[in-house]
Write a protein that holds these residues in place. Sequence first.
Motif, PDB file in Angstrom:
ATOM      1  N   ASP A   5      -9.950   6.269  -1.624  1.00 59.91           N
ATOM      2  CA  ASP A   5      -9.020   5.138  -1.777  1.00 59.91           C
ATOM      3  C   ASP A   5      -8.049   5.227  -0.598  1.00 59.91           C
ATOM      4  OD1 ASP A   5      -7.006   3.330  -2.392  1.00 59.91           O
ATOM      5  OD2 ASP A   5      -6.999   3.773  -4.534  1.00 59.91           O
ATOM      6  N   PHE A   6      -8.110   4.219   0.262  1.00 59.19           N
ATOM      7  CA  PHE A   6      -7.347   4.274   1.519  1.00 59.19           C
ATOM      8  C   PHE A   6      -6.181   3.297   1.573  1.00 59.19           C
ATOM      9  CE2 PHE A   6      -9.274   6.746   5.244  1.00 59.19           C
ATOM     10  CZ  PHE A   6      -9.647   7.787   4.411  1.00 59.19           C
ATOM     11  N   HIS A   7      -5.573   3.009   0.419  1.00 57.96           N
ATOM     12  CA  HIS A   7      -4.409   2.107   0.441  1.00 57.96           C
ATOM     13  C   HIS A   7      -3.581   2.324  -0.827  1.00 57.96           C
ATOM     14  CE1 HIS A   7      -2.911  -2.177   1.697  1.00 57.96           C
ATOM     15  NE2 HIS A   7      -1.932  -1.440   1.188  1.00 57.96           N
ATOM     16  N   MET A   8      -2.425   2.970  -0.679  1.00 56.58           N
ATOM     17  CA  MET A   8      -1.559   3.232  -1.841  1.00 56.58           C
ATOM     18  C   MET A   8      -0.133   3.519  -1.371  1.00 56.58           C
ATOM     19  SD  MET A   8      -3.091   6.992  -2.822  1.00 56.58           S
ATOM     20  CE  MET A   8      -4.798   6.468  -2.835  1.00 56.58           C
ATOM     21  N   HIS A   9       0.817   3.293  -2.268  1.00 60.52           N
ATOM     22  CA  HIS A   9       2.237   3.410  -1.909  1.00 60.52           C
ATOM     23  C   HIS A   9       2.980   4.368  -2.844  1.00 60.52           C
ATOM     24  CE1 HIS A   9       2.035  -0.056   0.865  1.00 60.52           C
ATOM     25  NE2 HIS A   9       1.053  -0.433   0.064  1.00 60.52           N
ATOM     26  N   THR A  10       4.003   5.037  -2.283  1.00 61.54           N
ATOM     27  CA  THR A  10       4.832   5.951  -3.075  1.00 61.54           C
ATOM     28  C   THR A  10       6.270   5.428  -3.114  1.00 61.54           C
ATOM     29  OG1 THR A  10       5.714   7.314  -1.281  1.00 61.54           O
ATOM     30  CG2 THR A  10       3.509   7.865  -2.077  1.00 61.54           C
ATOM     31  N   THR A  11       7.151   6.252  -3.699  1.00 62.28           N
ATOM     32  CA  THR A  11       8.578   5.916  -3.730  1.00 62.28           C
ATOM     33  C   THR A  11       9.192   5.879  -2.325  1.00 62.28           C
ATOM     34  OG1 THR A  11       8.903   8.272  -4.145  1.00 62.28           O
ATOM     35  CG2 THR A  11       9.090   6.797  -6.041  1.00 62.28           C
ATOM     36  N   HIS A  12       8.466   6.376  -1.325  1.00 63.91           N
ATOM     37  CA  HIS A  12       9.013   6.304   0.039  1.00 63.91           C
ATOM     38  C   HIS A  12       8.976   4.879   0.583  1.00 63.91           C
ATOM     39  CE1 HIS A  12       9.382  10.706   1.153  1.00 63.91           C
ATOM     40  NE2 HIS A  12       8.975  10.697  -0.092  1.00 63.91           N
ATOM     41  N   SER A  13       8.174   3.996  -0.052  1.00 60.32           N
ATOM     42  CA  SER A  13       8.305   2.567   0.250  1.00 60.32           C
ATOM     43  C   SER A  13       8.521   1.865  -1.086  1.00 60.32           C
ATOM     44  CB  SER A  13       7.137   2.023   1.074  1.00 60.32           C
ATOM     45  OG  SER A  13       5.898   2.097   0.396  1.00 60.32           O
ATOM     46  N   ASP A  14       7.602   1.041  -1.533  1.00 63.25           N
ATOM     47  CA  ASP A  14       7.876   0.259  -2.744  1.00 63.25           C
ATOM     48  C   ASP A  14       6.983   0.619  -3.923  1.00 63.25           C
ATOM     49  OD1 ASP A  14       5.695  -0.733  -1.467  1.00 63.25           O
ATOM     50  OD2 ASP A  14       6.214  -2.833  -1.684  1.00 63.25           O
ATOM     51  N   GLY A  15       6.478   1.839  -3.933  1.00 62.89           N
ATOM     52  CA  GLY A  15       5.719   2.309  -5.095  1.00 62.89           C
ATOM     53  C   GLY A  15       6.660   3.004  -6.073  1.00 62.89           C
ATOM     54  N   THR A  16       6.165   3.303  -7.273  1.00 64.59           N
ATOM     55  CA  THR A  16       7.050   3.935  -8.264  1.00 64.59           C
ATOM     56  C   THR A  16       6.745   5.417  -8.509  1.00 64.59           C
ATOM     57  OG1 THR A  16       5.666   3.117 -10.064  1.00 64.59           O
ATOM     58  CG2 THR A  16       7.597   1.797  -9.497  1.00 64.59           C
ATOM     59  N   ASP A 254      -4.389  -0.528  -3.070  1.00 66.35           N
ATOM     60  CA  ASP A 254      -3.034  -1.063  -2.859  1.00 66.35           C
ATOM     61  C   ASP A 254      -2.168  -0.779  -4.096  1.00 66.35           C
ATOM     62  OD1 ASP A 254      -0.996  -2.176  -1.410  1.00 66.35           O
ATOM     63  OD2 ASP A 254      -1.996  -4.090  -1.061  1.00 66.35           O
ATOM     64  N   PHE A 255      -2.351   0.419  -4.615  1.00 66.76           N
ATOM     65  CA  PHE A 255      -1.628   0.862  -5.805  1.00 66.76           C
ATOM     66  C   PHE A 255      -0.133   1.023  -5.515  1.00 66.76           C
ATOM     67  CE2 PHE A 255      -0.122   4.444  -8.468  1.00 66.76           C
ATOM     68  CZ  PHE A 255      -0.459   3.976  -9.731  1.00 66.76           C
ATOM     69  N   HIS A 256       0.712   0.452  -6.397  1.00 62.52           N
ATOM     70  CA  HIS A 256       2.181   0.567  -6.267  1.00 62.52           C
ATOM     71  C   HIS A 256       2.804   1.130  -7.539  1.00 62.52           C
ATOM     72  CE1 HIS A 256       1.692  -2.233  -2.874  1.00 62.52           C
ATOM     73  NE2 HIS A 256       2.958  -2.068  -2.554  1.00 62.52           N
ATOM     74  N   GLY A 257       2.004   1.683  -8.448  1.00 61.63           N
ATOM     75  CA  GLY A 257       2.544   2.142  -9.732  1.00 61.63           C
ATOM     76  C   GLY A 257       3.026   0.964 -10.549  1.00 61.63           C
ATOM     77  N   ALA A 258       4.155   1.155 -11.243  1.00 64.53           N
ATOM     78  CA  ALA A 258       4.652   0.117 -12.154  1.00 64.53           C
ATOM     79  C   ALA A 258       5.113  -1.149 -11.429  1.00 64.53           C
ATOM     80  CB  ALA A 258       5.794   0.680 -12.989  1.00 64.53           C
ATOM     81  N   ASN A 259       5.259  -1.065 -10.090  1.00 62.34           N
ATOM     82  CA  ASN A 259       5.667  -2.273  -9.364  1.00 62.34           C
ATOM     83  C   ASN A 259       4.559  -3.309  -9.250  1.00 62.34           C
ATOM     84  OD1 ASN A 259       8.315  -1.649  -9.009  1.00 62.34           O
ATOM     85  ND2 ASN A 259       8.096  -0.837  -6.931  1.00 62.34           N
TER      86      ASN A 259
END
Length: 292
Positions: A5-16, A254-259
């Motif tokens: 999986d080559f697309h995901m976000h953390t709390t360092h941008s807009d993921g949760t 493009d996972f962002h968690g709860a966002n």
Amino acid sequence: MKLVDFHMHTTHSDGTLTPTELLRQCKEKNLACVSVTDHDTLSSFEEAESEAKRLGIELIPGVEISAVFEPGTLHILGYFLDRKNRELMACLESIQEARRSRNPQIVEKLQCEGVDISLEEVTEEAFAGAGALHEKQIGRPHFAKVLVKKGVVKSIQEAFNQYLGKGRPAYVDKRRVTSKEAIRIIQAAGGVASVAHPKQMRLEEAALEKEIACFKEEGLGGIEVYNSCQHFKENELYLKLAGRFDLVATGGSDFHGANKPGVKLGFLGENVHLGYEMVDKLRARIKKLGKT
Ligand code: AMP
Ligand code: ZN
Ligand code: FE
Ligand code: FE
């Protein structure tokens, strides 16, 4: 099959999720190789890397850069980046700096609209979600949450429609690089560029083809054929373009968690299973680009 999986976000941008939490979920999803692609920053890498090592997951340094584009959105993914590359890190730092200077402008515009809001409230909102002390990106989604909490609007969507969206009274554009600059900087840092979620460029087939041809000239190496926001019918078109322009077909949730509650980590679309072959293809592409 080794899943990627080559697309995901953390709390360092807009993921949760924090980088550690995200990598733990990757392990639960049985992912063998992942790239964390926060918006305009590589700051999550160190933490993600130590957890990845512990869990036996291969982690590829990645980023998602917002580029200048009309009418839709253009995001360029960069993979296999050298974090010691000065030009890349300086470019990302200048984007972060522009973001920091944009936030007080948004506050001012909201106040002009008669909204009682302060930067402190927005900062607090952003850090409440992060739960950690690091370089936190503060952006429009945080403004939107504060507006909802204060009862100024009923929903995040309404906050964007009334105040924060493009063309609305509290909209302030952020500094963006051109596609050419983004692709060049990614390559100069030893990486390979892939155009993220082509659907979001909002172009008809002929216009999209023209743009992709142009990006290819600029050094593009891949196209994100698989992204959870894209339908399998659309994937067919992007796969066709990958073939036509000799681009590696990449993919990510493009996972962002709860966002972005509908998006599942490791899920790239109905019946899509992307294997490790993609990673080999990207590596081969970097070698090839280096020779030309
Ligand atoms: P920023 O990076 O601060 O400009 O914020 C961009 C983020 O705001 C995007 O990643 C989306 O999550 C969100 N966003 C942008 N436009 C809209 C919109 N019209 N409706 C809802 N969310 C939006
Ligand atoms: Zn995002
Ligand atoms: Fe994106
Ligand atoms: Fe993204």
